[in-house]
Design a protein around this motif. Structure first.
Motif, PDB file in Angstrom:
ATOM      1  N   ALA A 121       0.845  -1.146   0.107  1.00 49.65           N
ATOM      2  CA  ALA A 121      -0.124  -0.041   0.046  1.00 49.65           C
ATOM      3  C   ALA A 121       0.808   1.317  -0.052  1.00 49.65           C
ATOM      4  O   ALA A 121       0.595   2.363  -0.776  1.00 49.65           O
ATOM      5  N   ASP A 122       1.842   1.360   0.808  1.00 44.97           N
ATOM      6  CA  ASP A 122       2.695   2.229   0.616  1.00 44.97           C
ATOM      7  C   ASP A 122       3.527   2.660  -0.719  1.00 44.97           C
ATOM      8  O   ASP A 122       3.532   3.674  -1.190  1.00 44.97           O
ATOM      9  N   PHE A 123       4.053   1.458  -1.249  1.00 46.59           N
ATOM     10  CA  PHE A 123       4.426   1.697  -2.369  1.00 46.59           C
ATOM     11  C   PHE A 123       3.571   2.134  -3.611  1.00 46.59           C
ATOM     12  O   PHE A 123       3.773   2.995  -4.452  1.00 46.59           O
ATOM     13  N   ASP A 124       2.382   1.733  -3.478  1.00 45.16           N
ATOM     14  CA  ASP A 124       1.222   2.141  -4.471  1.00 45.16           C
ATOM     15  C   ASP A 124       0.975   3.514  -4.072  1.00 45.16           C
ATOM     16  O   ASP A 124       0.703   4.419  -5.168  1.00 45.16           O
ATOM     17  N   ALA A 125       0.945   3.829  -3.057  1.00 44.97           N
ATOM     18  CA  ALA A 125       0.746   5.549  -2.725  1.00 44.97           C
ATOM     19  C   ALA A 125       1.869   6.387  -3.008  1.00 44.97           C
ATOM     20  O   ALA A 125       1.630   7.239  -3.944  1.00 44.97           O
TER      21      ALA A 125
ATOM     22  N   HIS B  82       1.302   8.826  -6.761  1.00 45.25           N
ATOM     23  CA  HIS B  82       1.900  10.282  -6.442  1.00 45.25           C
ATOM     24  C   HIS B  82       2.826  10.948  -7.337  1.00 45.25           C
ATOM     25  O   HIS B  82       2.749  11.942  -7.835  1.00 45.25           O
ATOM     26  N   ALA B  83       3.938  10.216  -7.718  1.00 42.16           N
ATOM     27  CA  ALA B  83       5.123  10.641  -8.294  1.00 42.16           C
ATOM     28  C   ALA B  83       5.307  10.148  -9.710  1.00 42.16           C
ATOM     29  O   ALA B  83       5.895  10.647 -10.452  1.00 42.16           O
ATOM     30  N   ALA B  84       4.742   8.938 -10.125  1.00 39.97           N
ATOM     31  CA  ALA B  84       4.890   8.422 -11.596  1.00 39.97           C
ATOM     32  C   ALA B  84       4.401   8.992 -12.525  1.00 39.97           C
ATOM     33  O   ALA B  84       5.291   9.656 -13.569  1.00 39.97           O
ATOM     34  N   PRO B  85       3.283  10.086 -12.622  1.00 41.42           N
ATOM     35  CA  PRO B  85       2.747  10.777 -13.689  1.00 41.42           C
ATOM     36  C   PRO B  85       3.771  11.770 -13.797  1.00 41.42           C
ATOM     37  O   PRO B  85       4.059  12.322 -14.842  1.00 41.42           O
ATOM     38  N   ALA B  86       4.113  12.629 -12.681  1.00 43.04           N
ATOM     39  CA  ALA B  86       5.148  13.878 -12.935  1.00 43.04           C
ATOM     40  C   ALA B  86       6.316  13.142 -13.420  1.00 43.04           C
ATOM     41  O   ALA B  86       7.003  13.952 -14.316  1.00 43.04           O
ATOM     42  N   LEU B  87       6.810  11.984 -12.920  1.00 45.40           N
ATOM     43  CA  LEU B  87       8.183  11.607 -13.483  1.00 45.40           C
ATOM     44  C   LEU B  87       7.990  11.218 -14.773  1.00 45.40           C
ATOM     45  O   LEU B  87       9.137  11.432 -15.473  1.00 45.40           O
TER      46      LEU B  87
ATOM     47  N   ARG C  71      12.799  -1.078  -9.467  1.00 45.62           N
ATOM     48  CA  ARG C  71      14.194  -1.203  -8.400  1.00 45.62           C
ATOM     49  C   ARG C  71      13.678  -0.698  -7.073  1.00 45.62           C
ATOM     50  O   ARG C  71      14.129  -1.319  -6.142  1.00 45.62           O
ATOM     51  N   ALA C  72      12.977   0.110  -6.977  1.00 47.63           N
ATOM     52  CA  ALA C  72      12.542   0.762  -5.596  1.00 47.63           C
ATOM     53  C   ALA C  72      11.633  -0.357  -4.799  1.00 47.63           C
ATOM     54  O   ALA C  72      11.852  -0.588  -3.604  1.00 47.63           O
ATOM     55  N   TRP C  73      10.833  -1.310  -5.648  1.00 49.93           N
ATOM     56  CA  TRP C  73      10.303  -2.129  -4.884  1.00 49.93           C
ATOM     57  C   TRP C  73      11.042  -3.408  -4.553  1.00 49.93           C
ATOM     58  O   TRP C  73      10.912  -4.011  -3.328  1.00 49.93           O
TER      59      TRP C  73
ATOM     60  N   ALA D 217       0.082   0.716 -10.608  1.00 51.93           N
ATOM     61  CA  ALA D 217       1.195   0.355  -9.608  1.00 51.93           C
ATOM     62  C   ALA D 217       1.204  -1.279  -9.423  1.00 51.93           C
ATOM     63  O   ALA D 217       2.205  -1.759  -9.236  1.00 51.93           O
ATOM     64  N   ALA D 218       0.103  -1.883  -9.269  1.00 50.73           N
ATOM     65  CA  ALA D 218      -0.002  -3.357  -9.052  1.00 50.73           C
ATOM     66  C   ALA D 218       0.811  -4.099 -10.199  1.00 50.73           C
ATOM     67  O   ALA D 218       1.659  -4.958  -9.855  1.00 50.73           O
ATOM     68  N   ALA D 219       0.499  -3.681 -11.260  1.00 53.40           N
ATOM     69  CA  ALA D 219       1.273  -4.355 -12.414  1.00 53.40           C
ATOM     70  C   ALA D 219       2.771  -4.180 -12.499  1.00 53.40           C
ATOM     71  O   ALA D 219       3.515  -4.943 -12.645  1.00 53.40           O
ATOM     72  N   VAL D 220       3.103  -2.927 -11.911  1.00 55.73           N
ATOM     73  CA  VAL D 220       4.751  -2.650 -11.696  1.00 55.73           C
ATOM     74  C   VAL D 220       5.205  -3.602 -10.755  1.00 55.73           C
ATOM     75  O   VAL D 220       6.378  -4.149 -10.795  1.00 55.73           O
ATOM     76  N   ARG D 221       4.326  -3.707  -9.664  1.00 59.18           N
ATOM     77  CA  ARG D 221       4.850  -4.380  -8.606  1.00 59.18           C
ATOM     78  C   ARG D 221       5.051  -6.127  -9.161  1.00 59.18           C
ATOM     79  O   ARG D 221       6.036  -6.785  -8.810  1.00 59.18           O
ATOM     80  N   GLY D 222       3.875  -6.627  -9.673  1.00 56.46           N
ATOM     81  CA  GLY D 222       3.885  -7.873 -10.106  1.00 56.46           C
ATOM     82  C   GLY D 222       4.924  -8.216 -11.118  1.00 56.46           C
ATOM     83  O   GLY D 222       5.464  -9.204 -11.033  1.00 56.46           O
ATOM     84  N   GLY D 223       5.472  -7.138 -12.183  1.00 50.92           N
ATOM     85  CA  GLY D 223       6.374  -7.446 -13.030  1.00 50.92           C
ATOM     86  C   GLY D 223       7.680  -7.470 -12.477  1.00 50.92           C
ATOM     87  O   GLY D 223       8.437  -8.293 -12.995  1.00 50.92           O
TER      88      GLY D 223
END
Length: 403
Positions: A138-142, A146-151, A175-177, A314-320
């Protein structure tokens, strides 16, 4: 006497701040540390020290939050001074009277910081103090939401390629996950992910990829095309410095730290980059140098790519990322098994003692070695030929005859 904090004018310009020494005096009067102020405003303690010494000034969302914080500190600070003037006791009486206001001051400042308007330049997400503890996912998804669109927009401005920008963002969060305990305890998790994404997006090895030979679709608006071409024409280091200072809204010391350069070097890069951009962007050349940063931030925010920059969920990034880790783990285990099998086979089949090679035949005491049939001498060859020519030659033999 306490000097009141100046508020923003009705014209909508950035809020004014008191002098650096007044900022420090307000903090010390409230008995707050640099770390407590940094936590309330949403920056680092080093940045707060820089603001109090006058070396740098906050900008954008940080300026609004810091001004609201100082306003909250200045309001209750006058009460202890009035109590000290009216009291005939020792100087410690006024200090004790102001002590109960410290908690209220910090709480008011934190509330004012949370209510400050958010801008695209904010560095890290604000988490409510009373929010219950959540799991790592949940913390990773938050953080990702928050940051992915601007990044994604920032990496697109750095590279001019939509696919590369989205891949850089996904690689950084993957890599962060994988290293989430380290990222979760980092003072600036958005900065951690941003550094990884920038490094991948600006890697010089992408130029050798086949996909790099094809140009992405250009923005439809001519002004956006001029802006993108001007940014991409900058050297890589200048481009990254401009994006951090003008696009993200970092202070110059923080920009220098993230680009691994000294503060004077980062400032010099910024000056040269602004001059190059002003030569290519007409509307940037029409404003004075002190307003170029604000205009660039507005231009970066208003740029519209030819295709939408929508990161994956975010769930797809974590799963990948988890699937990639499992594949790498299985590959490592398989390679280890192959190496162990080859090592065991070699240990079983290898010779366990030394066997010297057979030496060639040599003459012993003048006797030639026996190496097959000997060659015939001249006499032996004559006798051999005679026996072959006349096999029946010899004494007459008695043979019966019929009459």
């Amino acid at each position: 006497m306490t000097r009141s904090v100046e508020t923003a004018s009705s014209s909508g310009s950035e809020r004014s701040l008191p002098a650096p020494e007044e900022r420090r005096r307000l903090r010390e009067a409230a008995d707050l540390t640099h770390e407590q102020v940094a936590e309330a405003v949403g920056v680092t303690a080093t940045t707060v020290r820089s603001w109090e010494t006058g070396r740098t000034d906050p900008r954008g969302r940080n300026r609004e939050a810091y001004a609201a914080f100082l306003t909250a500190l200045a309001a209750p600070a006058a009460a202890p001074e009035q109590a000290d003037t009216a009291s005939d006791g020792p100087a410690g009486t006024a200090s004790e009277a102001g002590t109960p206001q410290t908690a209220q001051t910090a709480q008011t400042a934190h509330t004012a910081t949370a209510d400050a308007p958010a801008t695209p330049a904010e560095d890290s997400p604000e988490v409510p103090a009373e929010e219950p503890a959540r799991g790592p996912a949940a913390d990773f998804d938050a953080l990702y939401d928050h940051a992915a669109p601007a990044l994604a927009r920032q990496t697109y401005l750095l590279t001019g390629r939509r696919t590369l920008a989205l891949k850089a963002v996904e690689r950084a969060f993957t890599r962060a996950w994988a290293r989430w305990p380290e990222v979760a305890t980092d003072p600036d998790p958005v900065g951690w992910v941003r550094a990884v994404a920038y490094d991948y997006a600006l890697s010089p090895w992408h130029r050798f990829r086949r996909a790099h030979r094809r140009h992405d679709a250009r923005p439809a608006d001519p002004a956006d095309r001029i802006l993108l071409d001007a940014v991409l024409a900058l050297p890589t280091r200048h481009r990254r410095t401009v994006m951090l200072y003008d696009g993200v809204g970092l202070d110059l010391p923080d920009t220098a730290a993230e680009t691994e350069a000294s503060t004077p070097t980062a400032g010099l890069r910024l000056v040269h980059a602004h001059a190059d951009l002003a030569d290519r962007i007409p509307e940037l050349a029409e404003v004075p140098p002190e307003k170029q940063s604000a205009l660039l931030r507005d231009l970066f925010t208003a740029l519209r790519p030819a295709a939408p920059l929508d990161p994956r969920p975010a769930a797809a990034v974590r799963g990948g990322g988890e699937r990639r880790v499992r594949l790498w783990s299985r590959g490592a285990l398989g390679l280890t098994a192959v190496i162990a099998t080859a090592t065991g086979y070699t240990a079983v089949t290898a010779a366990d003692h030394y066997e010297p090679p057979q030496a060639p035949g040599q003459s012993v005491s003048g006797v030639p070695p026996l190496s097959g049939p000997q060659q015939l001498t001249v006499r032996s060859r004559q006798l051999h030929d005679k026996l072959r020519a006349d096999p029946e030659a010899g004494p007459a033999r008695i043979a019966p005859k019929s009459e």
